[in-house]
Motif scaffolding. Structure first.
Motif, PDB file in Angstrom:
ATOM      1  N   LYS A   1      64.238 -23.158  11.020  1.00 50.28           N
ATOM      2  CA  LYS A   1      63.968 -24.227  12.053  1.00 50.28           C
ATOM      3  C   LYS A   1      63.472 -25.568  11.827  1.00 50.28           C
ATOM      4  O   LYS A   1      63.922 -26.590  12.211  1.00 50.28           O
ATOM      5  CB  LYS A   1      63.005 -23.528  13.196  1.00 50.28           C
ATOM      6  CG  LYS A   1      63.448 -22.137  13.677  1.00 50.28           C
ATOM      7  CD  LYS A   1      64.773 -22.038  14.233  1.00 50.28           C
ATOM      8  CE  LYS A   1      65.048 -20.708  14.738  1.00 50.28           C
ATOM      9  NZ  LYS A   1      66.540 -20.610  14.731  1.00 50.28           N
ATOM     10  N   LEU A   2      62.855 -25.667  10.511  1.00 50.05           N
ATOM     11  CA  LEU A   2      62.606 -27.030   9.965  1.00 50.05           C
ATOM     12  C   LEU A   2      63.511 -27.622   9.087  1.00 50.05           C
ATOM     13  O   LEU A   2      63.462 -28.379   8.520  1.00 50.05           O
ATOM     14  CB  LEU A   2      61.197 -27.011   9.354  1.00 50.05           C
ATOM     15  CG  LEU A   2      60.154 -26.853  10.247  1.00 50.05           C
ATOM     16  CD1 LEU A   2      58.733 -26.678   9.585  1.00 50.05           C
ATOM     17  CD2 LEU A   2      59.976 -28.044  11.281  1.00 50.05           C
TER      18      LEU A   2
ATOM     19  N   ARG B   1      53.654 -15.847   4.827  1.00 46.03           N
ATOM     20  CA  ARG B   1      54.207 -16.822   5.666  1.00 46.03           C
ATOM     21  C   ARG B   1      53.844 -18.584   5.481  1.00 46.03           C
ATOM     22  O   ARG B   1      54.930 -19.323   5.738  1.00 46.03           O
ATOM     23  CB  ARG B   1      53.736 -16.701   7.285  1.00 46.03           C
ATOM     24  CG  ARG B   1      54.409 -17.539   8.246  1.00 46.03           C
ATOM     25  CD  ARG B   1      54.077 -16.801   9.725  1.00 46.03           C
ATOM     26  NE  ARG B   1      52.680 -17.157   9.960  1.00 46.03           N
ATOM     27  CZ  ARG B   1      51.967 -16.685  11.031  1.00 46.03           C
ATOM     28  NH1 ARG B   1      52.969 -16.142  12.049  1.00 46.03           N
ATOM     29  NH2 ARG B   1      50.855 -16.924  11.344  1.00 46.03           N
ATOM     30  N   THR B   2      52.745 -18.661   5.102  1.00 48.05           N
ATOM     31  CA  THR B   2      52.208 -20.082   4.652  1.00 48.05           C
ATOM     32  C   THR B   2      52.975 -20.208   3.256  1.00 48.05           C
ATOM     33  O   THR B   2      53.368 -21.675   3.130  1.00 48.05           O
ATOM     34  CB  THR B   2      50.924 -20.220   4.687  1.00 48.05           C
ATOM     35  OG1 THR B   2      50.061 -19.585   3.493  1.00 48.05           O
ATOM     36  CG2 THR B   2      50.114 -19.826   5.915  1.00 48.05           C
TER      37      THR B   2
ATOM     38  N   SER C   1      54.032 -32.959  11.876  1.00 51.97           N
ATOM     39  CA  SER C   1      54.827 -31.810  11.363  1.00 51.97           C
ATOM     40  C   SER C   1      55.073 -31.821   9.805  1.00 51.97           C
ATOM     41  O   SER C   1      54.687 -30.817   9.135  1.00 51.97           O
ATOM     42  CB  SER C   1      56.275 -31.753  11.885  1.00 51.97           C
ATOM     43  OG  SER C   1      56.205 -31.696  13.439  1.00 51.97           O
TER      44      SER C   1
ATOM     45  N   ARG D   1      51.351 -31.094   8.279  1.00 56.33           N
ATOM     46  CA  ARG D   1      51.066 -29.699   8.468  1.00 56.33           C
ATOM     47  C   ARG D   1      51.781 -28.523   7.526  1.00 56.33           C
ATOM     48  O   ARG D   1      51.135 -27.593   7.302  1.00 56.33           O
ATOM     49  CB  ARG D   1      50.998 -29.137  10.093  1.00 56.33           C
ATOM     50  CG  ARG D   1      50.277 -29.755  10.753  1.00 56.33           C
ATOM     51  CD  ARG D   1      50.228 -29.207  12.375  1.00 56.33           C
ATOM     52  NE  ARG D   1      48.995 -29.528  13.208  1.00 56.33           N
ATOM     53  CZ  ARG D   1      49.071 -29.858  14.275  1.00 56.33           C
ATOM     54  NH1 ARG D   1      50.376 -29.947  14.835  1.00 56.33           N
ATOM     55  NH2 ARG D   1      48.042 -30.357  15.039  1.00 56.33           N
ATOM     56  N   ARG D   2      53.243 -28.808   7.241  1.00 54.65           N
ATOM     57  CA  ARG D   2      53.780 -27.894   6.603  1.00 54.65           C
ATOM     58  C   ARG D   2      53.334 -27.846   5.111  1.00 54.65           C
ATOM     59  O   ARG D   2      53.455 -26.810   4.259  1.00 54.65           O
ATOM     60  CB  ARG D   2      55.259 -28.014   6.685  1.00 54.65           C
ATOM     61  CG  ARG D   2      55.629 -29.367   5.903  1.00 54.65           C
ATOM     62  CD  ARG D   2      57.209 -29.354   5.669  1.00 54.65           C
ATOM     63  NE  ARG D   2      57.708 -29.846   7.158  1.00 54.65           N
ATOM     64  CZ  ARG D   2      59.218 -30.083   7.065  1.00 54.65           C
ATOM     65  NH1 ARG D   2      59.718 -30.090   5.894  1.00 54.65           N
ATOM     66  NH2 ARG D   2      59.744 -30.667   8.171  1.00 54.65           N
TER      67      ARG D   2
ATOM     68  N   MET E   1      56.232 -21.891   2.510  1.00 55.46           N
ATOM     69  CA  MET E   1      56.354 -23.468   3.054  1.00 55.46           C
ATOM     70  C   MET E   1      56.032 -24.228   1.838  1.00 55.46           C
ATOM     71  O   MET E   1      56.115 -25.361   1.875  1.00 55.46           O
ATOM     72  CB  MET E   1      55.556 -23.768   4.181  1.00 55.46           C
ATOM     73  CG  MET E   1      55.584 -23.002   5.280  1.00 55.46           C
ATOM     74  SD  MET E   1      57.385 -23.421   5.989  1.00 55.46           S
ATOM     75  CE  MET E   1      57.133 -25.096   6.415  1.00 55.46           C
TER      76      MET E   1
ATOM     77  N   LEU F   1      60.921 -18.007  10.035  1.00 52.60           N
ATOM     78  CA  LEU F   1      61.108 -18.736  11.224  1.00 52.60           C
ATOM     79  C   LEU F   1      61.016 -20.459  10.787  1.00 52.60           C
ATOM     80  O   LEU F   1      61.699 -21.268  11.254  1.00 52.60           O
ATOM     81  CB  LEU F   1      60.255 -18.568  12.236  1.00 52.60           C
ATOM     82  CG  LEU F   1      60.330 -19.402  13.527  1.00 52.60           C
ATOM     83  CD1 LEU F   1      61.614 -18.983  14.471  1.00 52.60           C
ATOM     84  CD2 LEU F   1      58.915 -19.264  14.273  1.00 52.60           C
ATOM     85  N   ALA F   2      59.938 -20.675  10.497  1.00 55.05           N
ATOM     86  CA  ALA F   2      59.611 -22.171  10.099  1.00 55.05           C
ATOM     87  C   ALA F   2      60.396 -22.810   9.046  1.00 55.05           C
ATOM     88  O   ALA F   2      61.021 -23.882   9.376  1.00 55.05           O
ATOM     89  CB  ALA F   2      58.184 -22.330   9.558  1.00 55.05           C
TER      90      ALA F   2
ATOM     91  N   LEU G   1      50.105 -13.388  13.821  1.00 52.67           N
ATOM     92  CA  LEU G   1      51.550 -13.122  13.416  1.00 52.67           C
ATOM     93  C   LEU G   1      52.386 -13.357  14.809  1.00 52.67           C
ATOM     94  O   LEU G   1      51.804 -12.959  15.986  1.00 52.67           O
ATOM     95  CB  LEU G   1      51.820 -11.857  12.915  1.00 52.67           C
ATOM     96  CG  LEU G   1      51.317 -11.680  11.384  1.00 52.67           C
ATOM     97  CD1 LEU G   1      51.660 -10.348  10.831  1.00 52.67           C
ATOM     98  CD2 LEU G   1      52.061 -12.745  10.449  1.00 52.67           C
ATOM     99  N   PHE G   2      53.406 -13.675  14.671  1.00 49.71           N
ATOM    100  CA  PHE G   2      54.349 -13.683  16.053  1.00 49.71           C
ATOM    101  C   PHE G   2      54.586 -12.296  16.456  1.00 49.71           C
ATOM    102  O   PHE G   2      55.789 -11.684  15.701  1.00 49.71           O
ATOM    103  CB  PHE G   2      55.544 -14.917  15.809  1.00 49.71           C
ATOM    104  CG  PHE G   2      55.152 -16.172  15.032  1.00 49.71           C
ATOM    105  CD1 PHE G   2      54.376 -16.749  15.704  1.00 49.71           C
ATOM    106  CD2 PHE G   2      55.904 -16.622  14.167  1.00 49.71           C
ATOM    107  CE1 PHE G   2      53.989 -18.163  15.169  1.00 49.71           C
ATOM    108  CE2 PHE G   2      55.702 -17.706  13.500  1.00 49.71           C
ATOM    109  CZ  PHE G   2      54.455 -18.500  14.122  1.00 49.71           C
TER     110      PHE G   2
ATOM    111  N   HIS H   1      56.489 -11.005  18.659  1.00 51.75           N
ATOM    112  CA  HIS H   1      57.907 -10.581  19.143  1.00 51.75           C
ATOM    113  C   HIS H   1      58.941 -10.656  18.068  1.00 51.75           C
ATOM    114  O   HIS H   1      59.927 -10.403  18.051  1.00 51.75           O
ATOM    115  CB  HIS H   1      58.229 -11.445  20.420  1.00 51.75           C
ATOM    116  CG  HIS H   1      58.533 -12.977  19.928  1.00 51.75           C
ATOM    117  ND1 HIS H   1      57.483 -13.867  19.297  1.00 51.75           N
ATOM    118  CD2 HIS H   1      59.606 -13.726  19.708  1.00 51.75           C
ATOM    119  CE1 HIS H   1      57.613 -14.869  19.081  1.00 51.75           C
ATOM    120  NE2 HIS H   1      59.113 -14.929  19.335  1.00 51.75           N
TER     121      HIS H   1
END
Lengths: 227, 241
Positions: free
Chosen positions: B103-104, B148-149, B72, B75-76, B152, B99-100, B87-88, B90
């Motif tokens: 949640k992280l 989104r990346t 983890s 990867r981040r 991070m 999200l990431a 893309l997610f 939902h």
């Protein structure tokens, strides 16, 4: 006409026979409700074990056991599973028979729920899962936030089907003497020697229960869709 | 920054990577080119361990990340942009981005949302914050995926054919964003069939064929003065199209 009224009177009102129906309804609902919960828990656990193994190759023994469980449960009649649990496993134990029903139907349903959930997990495209990993989320976070929310939406109809099947399946419990709806009607009929009202009444009750559940699921589906 | 040593990857019997050596320095913009199925995407996917290498080392910040059990944290720091955007579906655009980090526990919710809106403003998509991915065009989706990346704060971003799934008129907006990132000093490795983009944009280009790097050099060397015969025929095939 008089004959029908008399027949109804003896089947339902005389000697408080409707109480059998009420007891049966209570037990049917109780068994179905608790078995759905037990089945869902088992199903989720089994599905996660199998998916985790498919992804990481870890937990080979648990995965093997999970596969055996699903194969055995899906490959034998539920009435047989019920009898094995009652007459063999709990042979010399004094056990509440409703509890046996919950256990047997929960274990039975778990295998089907597991396969439904597995299909749901596989319905989520792999790219989204990889995107989750690439952002640094681990397996459990990917499952929780990326896979399960849309997967549950996808499998809700199949899951609803399984719950409706389970409600009807509890009728098998009559075979080992659980006083659920079917047994209740049988008890009444064995006193009146007339099956008409006992059977028709419980048929209407089963139908009402399953219609109620499918309505409930429809509402849930619509809610999730609007989400 | 990243050093790949003798990297090999087999899919069952099939040997896809047959010993790759590659050094990525900070600020590099490395292009990976080669015919379909040559292993360039697999190489990229090995770098953040979406594919587990069969053999070899990937040294990132002085660690061989192939030996780590918890990926983890690695990867981040290694962002990835996919051909199909991924893309997610939902989640809203905003939730996709936050999200990431939430949640992280890298950011709290308010900070993450603020940061996401700021990034969306830079790509002029802030009005889509509460839309779902299905309401976006391909180019918009890919730019959201890049953002989104970015949130991070990665050390490097891997682009796996970022424009291949786009309609021609949308390629520009994505390559433009990638160029902006590069000008800000972001390190990147790009797999792409857009050779003109690679040529003008990358400082280093590696030609991969049949699981091996056959030639590596500056983009001028590779495109204007190729030495390897297979590279020459690859480039001429593309030019003749």
């Amino acid at each position: 006409m008089n004959y029908i009224i008399e027949n109804f009177y003896y089947s339902v009102i005389y000697d408080n026979r409707y109480k059998f129906i009420l007891e049966g309804l209570r037990n049917t609902c109780l068994i179905a409700f608790l078995a759905v919960i037990l089945g869902t828990i088992i199903g989720v656990v089994i599905a996660i074990i199998r998916n985790y193994h498919e992804n990481t190759n870890k937990l080979p023994i648990l995965n093997y056991l999970a596969k055996v469980y699903v194969t055995v449960i899906r490959g034998t009649p539920s009435i047989l599973q019920l009898m094995i649990i009652y007459y063999i496993i709990f042979k010399s134990v004094d056990v509440n028979i409703v509890f046996v029903g919950v256990l047997a139907f929960g274990i039975n349903s778990g295998a089907y729920v597991a396969e439904i959930i597995r299909a749901g997990i596989n319905s989520i495209n792999k790219g989204q899962i990889e995107a989750g990993y690439s952002l640094g989320l681990n397996y459990s976070k990917v499952m929780r936030y990326i896979v399960f929310p849309p997967a549950i939406k996808n499998i809700l109809p199949a899951l609803g089907n399984e719950f409706i099947t389970l409600v009807k399946e509890t009728a098998v419990g009559a075979y080992i003497g659980i006083v659920e709806l079917t047994k209740a009607s049988d008890i009444i009929a064995s006193r009146t020697y007339d099956y008409f009202f006992p059977l028709i009444i419980i048929a209407i009750i089963y139908l009402s229960l399953t219609i109620f559940i499918s309505k409930l699921l429809n509402i849930m589906e619509r809610r999730l869709k609007n989400d | 920054m990243i050093e790949i040593k003798n990297l090999k990857k087999n899919f069952g019997e099939k040997k896809v990577l047959k010993g790759i050596n590659l050094i990525v320095e900070k600020g590099d913009r490395i292009g990976l080119i080669g015919p379909s199925g040559c292993g360039k995407s697999t190489l990229l996917r090995c770098v953040n361990l979406l594919e587990k290498p069969t053999e070899g080392e990937i040294i990132f910040n002085n660690n061989d990340i192939c030996k780590l059990s918890d990926l983890s944290n690695i990867r981040r720091k290694i962002g990835m942009v996919f051909q199909q955007f991924n893309l997610f579906e939902h989640l809203t655009v905003l939730d996709n981005i936050t999200l990431a980090p939430i949640k992280l526990k890298i950011m709290d919710e308010t900070t993450a949302k603020k940061e996401a809106i700021k990034l969306l403003k830079e790509i002029k998509l802030d009005s889509y914050a509460n839309s779902y991915p299905k309401e976006l065009s391909g180019g918009q989706k890919q730019r959201v995926a890049i953002v989104r990346t970015l949130i991070m704060n990665p050390d490097i971003i891997l682009f796996d054919e970022p424009t291949s799934a786009l309609d021609p008129e949308m390629i520009g907006e994505v390559t433009e964003l990638i160029s902006t990132l590069a000008n800000n000093g972001m390190t990147m490795v790009i797999v792409s069939h857009e050779l003109n983009f690679i040529k003008s944009f990358c400082n280093k280009v590696a030609f991969i064929n049949d699981g091996k790097i056959l030639e590596i050099g500056t983009s001028k060397e590779i495109f204007n003065n190729p030495k390897n015969e297979k590279l020459k025929s690859f480039l001429s095939k593309i030019k003749n199209k």
